[in-house]
Design a protein around this motif. Structure first.
Motif, short mmCIF file in Angstrom:
data_model
loop_
_atom_site.label_atom_id
_atom_site.label_comp_id
_atom_site.label_asym_id
_atom_site.label_seq_id
_atom_site.Cartn_x
_atom_site.Cartn_y
_atom_site.Cartn_z
N SER A 170 -7.84 0.86 8.00
CA SER A 170 -8.65 1.61 7.26
C SER A 170 -8.15 2.04 5.99
O SER A 170 -6.86 2.18 5.51
CB SER A 170 -8.55 2.79 7.95
OG SER A 170 -9.41 3.93 7.04
N ARG A 171 -9.18 2.25 4.75
CA ARG A 171 -8.62 2.51 3.47
C ARG A 171 -8.25 3.95 3.30
O ARG A 171 -7.82 4.34 2.28
CB ARG A 171 -9.85 2.24 2.39
CG ARG A 171 -10.34 1.03 2.39
CD ARG A 171 -9.17 -0.11 1.50
NE ARG A 171 -9.26 0.34 -0.10
CZ ARG A 171 -8.45 -0.07 -0.53
NH1 ARG A 171 -7.24 -0.85 -0.36
NH2 ARG A 171 -8.43 0.31 -2.04
N SER A 172 -8.47 4.63 4.33
CA SER A 172 -7.91 6.04 4.49
C SER A 172 -6.44 6.20 4.72
O SER A 172 -5.96 7.19 4.72
CB SER A 172 -8.81 6.93 5.52
OG SER A 172 -8.58 6.56 6.75
N SER B 293 -4.98 3.78 11.80
CA SER B 293 -6.44 3.42 11.49
C SER B 293 -7.14 4.03 12.78
O SER B 293 -8.25 4.50 12.57
CB SER B 293 -6.29 2.07 10.88
OG SER B 293 -5.97 2.19 9.85
#
Length: 468
Positions: A157-159, A418
């Protein structure tokens, strides 16, 4: 109480942190007087880590440092650690040797004794540079931990941000350009955060770039893919141009990770100038405590720190001397940062799945591919060392070392973060260890069961299990 409930249970964070950050010796509550003797203004300045009571106002720190012939470079009140510069040879004595330490000064005064450090790290030099063919077949290390299958399920995940505390990342490399987050990157070499791009870019080492590619590289044109190509990378430069990682740089890096929402950091290094720091030795104790506080702080702020076991080929639990900075080693000593509670320590295996000849062992959490010169893959499957990104004009090369094993674990941890966005570092560690594939001891030197032994810890990390 179930294991999962224990891992997810609330923690009295304030009391834990306050109780764990005690300062050796008392710190004056009033500003010290000016120095009785003029300070040295001509000698070479050195940087020091200096311990204070956490939360002490900066005014008192500035006043004491000035009174004792030092200048503040940075101050981290959350953990009570300052970085100071001084030209005075007796600065640590003025402050107190249980509160101040300079790795740079030690290097300058013991150059002959620490020269062997280069031999320890030489194992991780780039061994070969890949040509322009498709690279996917050469990534045996990724297949060993089921990363290609994992990528198809969840690339990350980009988070999730993974901090690469290292020599800098080449953000222009085609496999890394989309992964590196410039806003989260920082230079920490001086001990004070510097956000200018030049401060976190590599200068004379491709080590950090190689590590970064393993974690999150992606180059469709060349067929190269890291473990978690969907996550963000932050370049946190802690290695100076001489190849040293001093305590003040590490402190800066861990605090930065804590305060900028990193979920994982990779630490493919040991803190210089020696290999072991002893918590009861004058000087050493200040450095040990400064790094310990920074690591504990980052862990309590939700960061899982992953570290390489080292390349000396010995059992770290049985060492009696430091091979680089000769001094006795006992149970109060440890290799930083891996000796700090909560850090995931990674040993290395080669293509055959057995411990790399150079890998340290003992006190290991898990293992991962780091390559081995003697474990050579079949023709067409790459070299014995692992393939990743380098700064040689956006190219690719192979390196061997526990430094290469550690980012494999950091990548799998990023996939876990993620998949489980609210998991604590403790839970992520339990998942890493619980999902690892057991590797049984294969020689008498290795001790313990397949699920927890001195060579491989809880086993070989598994990227596919991390995303299912």
């Amino acid at each position: 109480m179930s294991r999962l409930r224990r891992l997810l249970g609330p923690v009295a964070l304030a009391s834990v942190v306050a109780g764990s950050l005690a300062v050796p010796g008392a710190v004056a509550s009033a500003a010290p007087a000016a120095p009785a003797v003029a300070c040295d203004t001509t000698s070479t300045p050195y940087s020091y880590v200096v311990l204070y009571q956490p939360g002490l106002p900066q005014f008192f720190v500035n006043a004491e440092l000035k009174a004792k012939c030092g200048t503040k470079v940075a101050y981290y009140p959350e953990i009570g650690v300052a970085v100071a510069s001084s030209r005075n040879a007796d600065f640590a004595q003025r402050i107190g040797v249980d509160r101040a330490y300079s790795g740079g000064k030690d290097v300058a005064s013991q150059a002959a004794k620490v020269s062997s450090r280069s031999a320890v790290r030489q194992v991780e030099a780039t061994q070969s540079v890949a040509e322009d063919e498709d690279l996917s077949a050469q990534q045996w290390d990724m297949r060993a931990i089921h990363a290609p299958e994992a990528n198809k399920v969840n690339p990350g995940s980009r988070s999730v941000t993974v901090g690469v505390l290292d020599s800098g990342i080449d953000a222009t490399h085609p496999a890394l350009a989309k992964a590196v987050d410039a806003r989260a990157s920082v230079g920490c070499v001086t001990g004070a955060p510097d956000r200018t791009p030049a401060s976190w870019a590599p200068t004379n080492s491709d080590h950090g770039t190689h590590v970064a590619g393993t974690i999150a590289g992606k180059d469709t044109a060349r067929g190269f893919t890291g473990i978690a190509p969907g996550v963000r990378l932050a370049s946190v430069k802690v290695v100076d141009d001489g190849g040293f990682i001093f305590p003040e740089a590490a402190v800066c890096g861990f605090v930065w990770a804590a305060q900028h929402g990193f979920r994982v950091t990779n630490n493919s290094y040991f803190i210089d100038p020696g290999m072991f720091y002893c918590s009861r030795e004058p000087g050493d104790s200040a450095a040990y405590e400064a790094v310990r506080r920074a690591v504990v702080y980052s862990t309590h702020r939700g960061v899982l720190n992953v570290a390489a076991a080292g390349n000396s080929g010995f059992d770290v639990t049985k060492q009696t001397t430091d091979p680089i900075r000769p001094h006795p080693v006992d149970s109060s000593c440890g290799i930083l940062p891996k000796a700090i509670d909560g850090v995931v320590t990674v040993s290395s295996v080669g293509y055959a799945g057995t411990k790399s000849s150079f890998s340290n062992f003992g006190a290991v959490s898990v293992t991962a591919p780091g390559g081995d010169y003697t474990q050579v893959p079949p023709a067409g499957q790459g070299q014995g060392c692992t393939l990743s990104t380098t700064v040689f004009g956006g190219r690719y090369g192979t390196k061997c070392g526990t430094s290469m094993a550690s980012p494999h674990v950091a990548g799998v941890a990023a996939l876990l973060a993620s998949r489980h966005p609210f998991a604590s570092p403790r839970l992520l560690t339990a998942l890493l260890e619980g999902q690892a594939d057991p590797v049984a001891c294969d020689v008498t030197e290795c001790s313990g069961p397949a699920r927890d032994n001195s060579y491989y810890g809880h086993g070989l990390v598994n990227a596919l299990d991390a995303v299912r």
